[in-house]
Write a protein that holds these residues in place. Structure first.
Motif: not given
Length: 159
Positions: A18, A20, A88-92, A101-102
């Motif tokens: 992941p 960030w 902050a968006h959840p794991l993509t 993570y975006y």
């Protein structure tokens, strides 16, 4: 443009781990014949309609990234008017296995000039849609559009 070169270089070292990543969404508005419209792109990766989105380059200002991404993806010139939300968006999980993570910065933008077209390989179409007739899209993208259209002068964020 696809995946930015700096991410490709990072992925050589970390694989699919992941990341960030700071991102932008440009919700571009114009009025045509008195009717408000929003510019959307049909994404090449999943065929769905969405506002213009992209990753901020290292050292780039977020508003500059929104303007750059819009020009690169649609050929349209805009002004960036205000920051509408930061989320902050959840794991993509991307189809190639990359994880990210975006941190999205959504901007309210106004069309200045140019006719939209799919200007790079990330999109297969670009078009104006009436705000009361938007196509089906991912809920997160619709939420960003709704936030901008609400015309709230205060930036939204999750507490």
């Amino acid at each position: 443009m696809g995946v930015p070169d700096f991410i490709v270089a990072l992925r050589r070292h970390i694989g699919h781990a992941p990341l960030w990543l700071p991102g932008v969404t440009a919700v571009i508005r114009r009025t045509s014949g008195g009717d408000p419209q929003v510019l959307l792109v049909r994404r090449a990766d999943n065929g769905r309609w969405a506002p213009v989105t992209g990753i901020i380059d290292p050292g780039e200002q977020p508003a500059v990234a929104a303007s750059r991404e819009t020009l690169e993806e649609t050929g349209v010139h805009i002004t960036v008017d205000r920051l509408a939300s930061v989320v902050a968006h959840p794991l993509t999980s991307h189809p190639n296995g990359d994880l990210a993570y975006y941190l999205d910065h959504t901007f309210a933008c106004t069309w200045v000039g140019g006719e939209p077209y799919a200007a790079d390989e990330e999109s297969v179409d670009a078009a104006w849609w009436p705000v009361d007739g938007l196509p089906e899209m991912e809920q997160a993208h619709r939420d960003r559009i709704d936030t901008v259209l609400a015309e709230d002068p205060v930036t939204r964020f999750v507490r």
